[in-house]
Design a protein around this motif. Structure first.
Motif, PDB file in Angstrom:
ATOM      1  N   SER A 188      28.017 -79.961 102.327  1.00  7.12           N
ATOM      2  CA  SER A 188      27.784 -81.401 102.230  1.00  7.12           C
ATOM      3  C   SER A 188      28.980 -82.211 102.740  1.00  7.12           C
ATOM      4  O   SER A 188      28.845 -83.416 102.956  1.00  7.12           O
ATOM      5  N   ASP A 189      30.141 -81.575 102.935  1.00  8.90           N
ATOM      6  CA  ASP A 189      31.300 -82.285 103.485  1.00  8.90           C
ATOM      7  C   ASP A 189      31.139 -82.594 104.964  1.00  8.90           C
ATOM      8  O   ASP A 189      31.876 -83.428 105.496  1.00  8.90           O
ATOM      9  N   ASP A 190      30.211 -81.938 105.626  1.00 10.45           N
ATOM     10  CA  ASP A 190      30.024 -82.157 107.057  1.00 10.45           C
ATOM     11  C   ASP A 190      29.469 -83.547 107.306  1.00 10.45           C
ATOM     12  O   ASP A 190      28.428 -83.924 106.752  1.00 10.45           O
ATOM     13  N   THR A 191      30.148 -84.319 108.132  1.00  9.47           N
ATOM     14  CA  THR A 191      29.729 -85.699 108.394  1.00  9.47           C
ATOM     15  C   THR A 191      28.476 -85.778 109.245  1.00  9.47           C
ATOM     16  O   THR A 191      27.840 -86.826 109.305  1.00  9.47           O
ATOM     17  N   LEU A 192      28.105 -84.678 109.916  1.00  7.87           N
ATOM     18  CA  LEU A 192      26.910 -84.675 110.760  1.00  7.87           C
ATOM     19  C   LEU A 192      25.707 -84.051 110.059  1.00  7.87           C
ATOM     20  O   LEU A 192      24.651 -83.901 110.684  1.00  7.87           O
ATOM     21  N   ASN A 193      25.872 -83.661 108.782  1.00  5.17           N
ATOM     22  CA  ASN A 193      24.764 -83.137 107.969  1.00  5.17           C
ATOM     23  C   ASN A 193      24.067 -81.953 108.641  1.00  5.17           C
ATOM     24  O   ASN A 193      22.840 -81.912 108.761  1.00  5.17           O
ATOM     25  N   ARG A 194      24.868 -80.997 109.071  1.00  9.80           N
ATOM     26  CA  ARG A 194      24.310 -79.820 109.729  1.00  9.80           C
ATOM     27  C   ARG A 194      24.104 -78.682 108.725  1.00  9.80           C
ATOM     28  O   ARG A 194      24.667 -78.690 107.641  1.00  9.80           O
ATOM     29  N   HIS A 195      23.326 -77.711 109.136  1.00  7.87           N
ATOM     30  CA  HIS A 195      23.015 -76.562 108.285  1.00  7.87           C
ATOM     31  C   HIS A 195      24.133 -75.528 108.483  1.00  7.87           C
ATOM     32  O   HIS A 195      24.048 -74.655 109.341  1.00  7.87           O
ATOM     33  N   LEU A 196      25.177 -75.602 107.688  1.00  9.67           N
ATOM     34  CA  LEU A 196      26.354 -74.747 107.843  1.00  9.67           C
ATOM     35  C   LEU A 196      26.368 -73.661 106.784  1.00  9.67           C
ATOM     36  O   LEU A 196      26.048 -73.905 105.619  1.00  9.67           O
ATOM     37  N   ARG A 197      26.772 -72.476 107.198  1.00  9.30           N
ATOM     38  CA  ARG A 197      26.908 -71.336 106.301  1.00  9.30           C
ATOM     39  C   ARG A 197      28.160 -70.550 106.689  1.00  9.30           C
ATOM     40  O   ARG A 197      28.476 -70.425 107.864  1.00  9.30           O
ATOM     41  N   PRO A 198      28.849 -69.983 105.721  1.00  8.35           N
ATOM     42  CA  PRO A 198      29.977 -69.100 106.058  1.00  8.35           C
ATOM     43  C   PRO A 198      29.474 -67.700 106.375  1.00  8.35           C
ATOM     44  O   PRO A 198      28.354 -67.332 105.994  1.00  8.35           O
ATOM     45  N   LEU A 199      30.293 -66.932 107.064  1.00  7.42           N
ATOM     46  CA  LEU A 199      29.930 -65.562 107.398  1.00  7.42           C
ATOM     47  C   LEU A 199      30.765 -64.615 106.554  1.00  7.42           C
ATOM     48  O   LEU A 199      31.936 -64.378 106.829  1.00  7.42           O
ATOM     49  N   HIS A 200      30.172 -64.116 105.488  1.00  2.75           N
ATOM     50  CA  HIS A 200      30.823 -63.143 104.620  1.00  2.75           C
ATOM     51  C   HIS A 200      30.216 -61.773 104.885  1.00  2.75           C
ATOM     52  O   HIS A 200      28.983 -61.627 104.897  1.00  2.75           O
ATOM     53  N   LEU A 201      31.052 -60.780 105.073  1.00  2.00           N
ATOM     54  CA  LEU A 201      30.568 -59.438 105.337  1.00  2.00           C
ATOM     55  C   LEU A 201      30.032 -58.795 104.066  1.00  2.00           C
ATOM     56  O   LEU A 201      30.581 -58.971 102.982  1.00  2.00           O
ATOM     57  N   ASP A 202      28.956 -58.040 104.216  1.00  2.00           N
ATOM     58  CA  ASP A 202      28.450 -57.237 103.122  1.00  2.00           C
ATOM     59  C   ASP A 202      29.487 -56.168 102.764  1.00  2.00           C
ATOM     60  O   ASP A 202      30.233 -55.681 103.607  1.00  2.00           O
ATOM     61  N   LYS A 203      29.535 -55.802 101.490  1.00  2.00           N
ATOM     62  CA  LYS A 203      30.522 -54.810 101.056  1.00  2.00           C
ATOM     63  C   LYS A 203      30.327 -53.479 101.765  1.00  2.00           C
ATOM     64  O   LYS A 203      31.299 -52.787 102.084  1.00  2.00           O
ATOM     65  N   LYS A 204      29.088 -53.128 102.038  1.00  2.00           N
ATOM     66  CA  LYS A 204      28.835 -51.881 102.759  1.00  2.00           C
ATOM     67  C   LYS A 204      29.322 -51.985 104.203  1.00  2.00           C
ATOM     68  O   LYS A 204      29.773 -50.994 104.788  1.00  2.00           O
ATOM     69  N   TRP A 205      29.200 -53.174 104.800  1.00  2.00           N
ATOM     70  CA  TRP A 205      29.738 -53.371 106.143  1.00  2.00           C
ATOM     71  C   TRP A 205      31.249 -53.165 106.150  1.00  2.00           C
ATOM     72  O   TRP A 205      31.787 -52.465 107.015  1.00  2.00           O
ATOM     73  N   SER A 206      31.939 -53.778 105.203  1.00  2.00           N
ATOM     74  CA  SER A 206      33.396 -53.665 105.154  1.00  2.00           C
ATOM     75  C   SER A 206      33.833 -52.221 104.942  1.00  2.00           C
ATOM     76  O   SER A 206      34.767 -51.735 105.597  1.00  2.00           O
ATOM     77  N   ALA A 207      33.146 -51.518 104.031  1.00  2.00           N
ATOM     78  CA  ALA A 207      33.509 -50.124 103.781  1.00  2.00           C
ATOM     79  C   ALA A 207      33.265 -49.264 105.008  1.00  2.00           C
ATOM     80  O   ALA A 207      34.063 -48.367 105.334  1.00  2.00           O
ATOM     81  N   SER A 208      32.165 -49.525 105.722  1.00  2.00           N
ATOM     82  CA  SER A 208      31.875 -48.751 106.926  1.00  2.00           C
ATOM     83  C   SER A 208      32.907 -49.014 108.019  1.00  2.00           C
ATOM     84  O   SER A 208      33.347 -48.082 108.703  1.00  2.00           O
ATOM     85  N   MET A 209      33.305 -50.276 108.206  1.00  2.00           N
ATOM     86  CA  MET A 209      34.322 -50.587 109.207  1.00  2.00           C
ATOM     87  C   MET A 209      35.648 -49.900 108.893  1.00  2.00           C
ATOM     88  O   MET A 209      36.327 -49.385 109.786  1.00  2.00           O
ATOM     89  N   LYS A 210      36.011 -49.890 107.619  1.00  2.00           N
ATOM     90  CA  LYS A 210      37.261 -49.243 107.229  1.00  2.00           C
ATOM     91  C   LYS A 210      37.204 -47.748 107.497  1.00  2.00           C
ATOM     92  O   LYS A 210      38.168 -47.150 107.986  1.00  2.00           O
ATOM     93  N   ALA A 211      36.061 -47.126 107.192  1.00  2.00           N
ATOM     94  CA  ALA A 211      35.932 -45.682 107.425  1.00  2.00           C
ATOM     95  C   ALA A 211      35.924 -45.358 108.915  1.00  2.00           C
ATOM     96  O   ALA A 211      36.538 -44.370 109.349  1.00  2.00           O
TER      97      ALA A 211
END
Length: 807
Positions: free
Chosen positions: A293-316
């Motif tokens: 809601s802080d966006d002055t243009l009222n856009r549909h914004l989402r953060p990109l958080h990695l799934d825990k399984k994704w992070s574990a797979s990347m580390k391995a």
């Protein structure tokens, strides 16, 4: 008030099941306000339907308790959009409304902030009109038609860290230095340079340690926003410096509406805290966002958080270091490209030797086998690249590599289509040649791991190709991006992996969400960025120019005569009569392919009987070509009436060039064909040094016309640039009138300049395949609706399957 359906059944006795369903519905209504905003189910509940449906009992039925009955598969089929190949192609249409509700996009770069403020003044005072592109039919590449946005977008959390005087080290109009506590994060929108001064932060899969390196980050609203997260730090804090940058990519909005309103808007509440003491008109190229809601243009914004399984797979996977050979595959819209990009950044992270005992000095080989959504090349290509540094941004921010800094393009092949299913044999041959190139690359860089990004073509022939790759490429790992199967795909892949003794990892697919651009629009943005991006030798970052291609100087190449520079012209995937070759080429995107040896042009291309006609003659002498290639080409090139060298066979199609003896240099736009002088005018971002090197090595150049999307963006560039020039002049004049530095509207010089600008708009609107519609009624309403529209991802495990959600 009770609904009508509830009133009708108020007096009827309820069965045990109906009573339980009604009680369950009331409990859910009571519990709904207690669900936290950040809960995933709240996001799904607030999303609008992917398509506005008719009110019909066959489409949706409502129970008395307000619940919706499950819809049949036949009803679902009725709601699906038509496939792209069955949708008739329409010309580019630009609607010009007299009074538009859309406001101009706030400026991103500091040097352009004055222009944007002037745009707002003129929009409010003079009610200037805006231009919008007509709606685009939903394509079959994983996106549905635009969906209506809710009136109130959900307040979605983006950052855990809050800026205050305790964690702001210093700030001014261009720079912001902050301290981020461990496990806290900060989300920004826009484009900026990040410098890690203390501690370790993670960004798009990469772990950035303190160093003198500065990384360029692009965070547009077209994709999920990257998050800066503190991994570790001194006294539990990391210190990073964020600085505005001027790359010119924001100015592409003057050439295409697809680039409008995707960067930072006006200053947010967090920005105003950090800009205290700066000039009143200070505006950075990035903004800090706590929630959507802080966006002055009222856009549909989402953060990109990695799934825990994704992070574990990347580390391995990263622990395999130089022995890593991983293939990433899965259904469409399952997150393959995102996972490959994050894994690439993770492996390329510059970690000190004391932490892991390993330092990546040879880079990472990235084998991109997805011609529809390539990472470091425009659409229609498969390639092998050696990347030396992480990349922070979507593909349209790096459509080509700067070989002096970021990495090198080892070898590329032009498929001529956005899907390999058009010619699986040619695709398989190109893949094997790229793998041979990787094995040769290991002789020079023995510690270079390999990441393979496979397309979503995982069914039918695509599954056969995938299993064949698993058995033959000598992989160390395979990742499948879907936990929901189907078994018809997973079982053959698992069997091939067992036979090749390759570990197979199954990960959850990427969560489905709304996006503001369809896949066809993202491809258009990427190829437009490709043609407008440059790599200056004296700068470490690329620059974009907002000059339309029609106003740039083209490359002139002779296609006949003693100084012929083009060996031949091919048309892939279509049967084109030689008499229509000129019309097929003009205004089309072609691949420039270097022919290394005569074996690339197969001897099966026999001369057709039609070539005996008076308007065609075989090309027997081409002094401008190398002798070896000329011998092979002379038996298969047909000269059209315009004397174009057409690699043509009797059926009207062309046999693809052998990938083992050819490679693609890049793409070009055929601007015109001068039949009197036998010259082609080409617009291409390929460096002239690369073309000269290929010619000096004796390679012939072949233009390949494939089935990639038509360059509608290039047709309308001059029109949008003319409209932007008029707006800038109007804003400048309005601002001068307010300060008293200019005469009034009756000034002859002002009127003459304005007339010239409007004449430029009129001439730019009168071009083929583009229609400018001036209407302030229906088209204006359509433009306003499109301004608020979002695209929704659609995933399928296989056609007709319910194993993956079909959104």
């Amino acid at each position: 008030m009770k609904r009508k359906a509830e009133k009708q059944q108020a007096g009827a006795p309820l069965s045990a099941f109906a009573a339980f369903a009604a009680r369950k519905a009331r409990q859910q209504q009571v519990l709904e306000p207690a669900v936290p905003k950040e809960a995933p189910q709240a996001v799904a509940a607030s999303e609008p339907p992917s398509k506005k449906r008719r009110r019909s009992l066959e489409v949706a039925e409502t129970e008395p308790n307000g619940e919706r009955r499950p819809r049949t598969r036949a009803a679902k089929k009725q709601d699906e959009p038509l496939p792209a190949e069955k949708t008739p192609e329409q010309p580019t249409r630009v609607t010009r409304s007299h009074k538009s509700e859309a406001q101009p996009e706030p400026e991103n770069a500091p040097e352009e902030s004055d222009v944007e403020s002037e745009q707002e003044e003129v929009a409010n005072a003079d009610e200037m009109d805006e231009d919008e592109v007509a709606s685009v039919v939903g394509d079959a590449d994983g996106y549905e038609s635009p969906a209506e946005t809710p009136a109130e977008l959900q307040n979605f959390p983006l950052s855990k860290a809050r800026l205050s005087k305790n964690n702001i080290v210093y700030s001014d109009g261009n720079t912001l230095c902050v301290r981020i506590k461990e496990r806290a994060n900060l989300a920004l929108i826009g484009h900026y340079d990040i410098w890690v001064k203390r501690g370790v932060v993670s960004l798009m899969g990469a772990k950035l340690h303190p160093s003198a390196d500065v990384h360029r980050v692009y965070a547009p609203s077209t994709h999920s926003l990257p998050v800066i997260k503190c991994v570790s730090g001194i006294d539990g804090e990391a210190e990073v410096e964020l600085k505005s940058c001027s790359s010119g990519i924001a100015r592409l909005r003057d050439l295409s509406p697809l680039y409008q309103k995707i960067w930072a808007g006006q200053n947010t509440a967090a920005d105003k805290i950090t800009l205290k003491g700066a000039a009143n008109d200070s505006k950075r190229t990035f903004s800090v966002l706590y929630t959507s809601s802080d966006d002055t243009l009222n856009r549909h914004l989402r953060p990109l958080h990695l799934d825990k399984k994704w992070s574990a797979s990347m580390k391995a996977l990263s622990q395999r270091q130089s022995k890593l050979r991983v293939l990433v595959c899965g259904p469409k819209a399952s997150g393959k490209s995102t996972f490959s990009r994050y894994l690439l950044n993770h492996v390329l992270s510059a970690a000190p030797e004391v932490e892991t005992g390993y330092t990546n000095t040879d880079g990472v080989a990235f084998l991109d086998l997805d011609p529809g959504q390539p990472e470091f090349a425009p659409m229609g290509q498969v390639y092998l690249a050696r990347v030396r540094s992480p990349f922070f941004g979507p593909p349209f921010t790096h459509p080509s590599l700067d070989e002096s800094r970021d990495g090198e393009m080892v070898r590329a092949h032009h498929i001529g289509a956005t899907s390999p299913k058009e010619d699986p044999d040619h695709y398989a041959m190109a893949v094997m040649d790229l793998m041979d190139q990787y094995r040769s690359l290991l002789d020079k860089y023995p510690r270079c791991p390999l990441i393979i990004n496979y397309p979503g073509w995982i069914f039918g022939q695509g599954l056969e190709v995938a299993t064949w790759l698993v058995r033959t490429l000598g992989l160390s790992d395979m990742v499948y991006m879907s936990e929901k199967g189907p078994s018809e795909v997973v079982d053959p892949l698992a069997l091939a992996a067992r036979e090749a003794r390759v570990p197979m990892t199954i990960l959850p697919s990427q969560p489905t969400d709304f996006v503001s651009r369809s896949s066809a629009q993202l491809r258009a943005m990427q190829i437009q960025s490709y043609f407008h991006m440059t790599h200056p030798t004296d700068l470490s970052t690329p620059l974009w120019t907002d000059v339309p291609l029609s106003r740039t100087r083209p490359i002139t190449v002779e296609y006949a005569g003693s100084r012929q520079g083009i060996t031949g012209i091919m048309v892939m995937g279509s049967q084109i009569n030689p008499d229509l070759l000129q019309e097929t080429l003009e205004g089309a995107i072609v691949g420039i392919v270097a022919v290394e040896s005569p074996s690339a042009i197969t001897g099966e291309m026999a001369r057709p009987a039609a070539s005996n006609d008076s308007d065609m003659d075989l090309d027997s002498e081409n002094p401008g070509l190398s002798d070896s290639i000329q011998v092979a080409a002379s038996a298969s090139i047909v000269r059209t009436r315009e004397d174009l060298p057409y690699l043509f066979i009797g059926s009207g199609s062309c046999t693809p060039l052998d990938p083992r003896s050819s490679h693609c240099l890049g793409l070009a736009l055929v601007r015109s064909i001068n039949t009197s002088t036998h010259k082609l005018e080409l617009s291409t971002p390929i460096p002239s040094s690369l073309l000269e090197k290929s010619i000096q090595e004796g390679h012939g150049l072949v233009l390949v016309r494939g089935q990639i999307d038509n360059p509608n963006w290039a047709i309308s560039e001059e029109y949008y640039a003319a409209r932007a020039a008029e707006r800038r002049y109007q804003m400048s004049a309005s601002r001068s009138r307010k300060t008293g530095d200019s005469a009034n509207d009756s000034d002859p010089e002002h009127n003459r300049t304005l007339a010239l600008l409007r004449e430029r708009i009129r001439r730019a609107s009168n071009v083929p395949w583009m229609t400018v519609v001036e209407d302030n009624s229906r088209h204006q309403r359509e433009a306003a609706a499109r301004e608020k529209s979002l695209w929704k991802l659609r995933k399928k495990a296989y056609p007709g399957s319910d194993s993956e959600p079909e959104w």
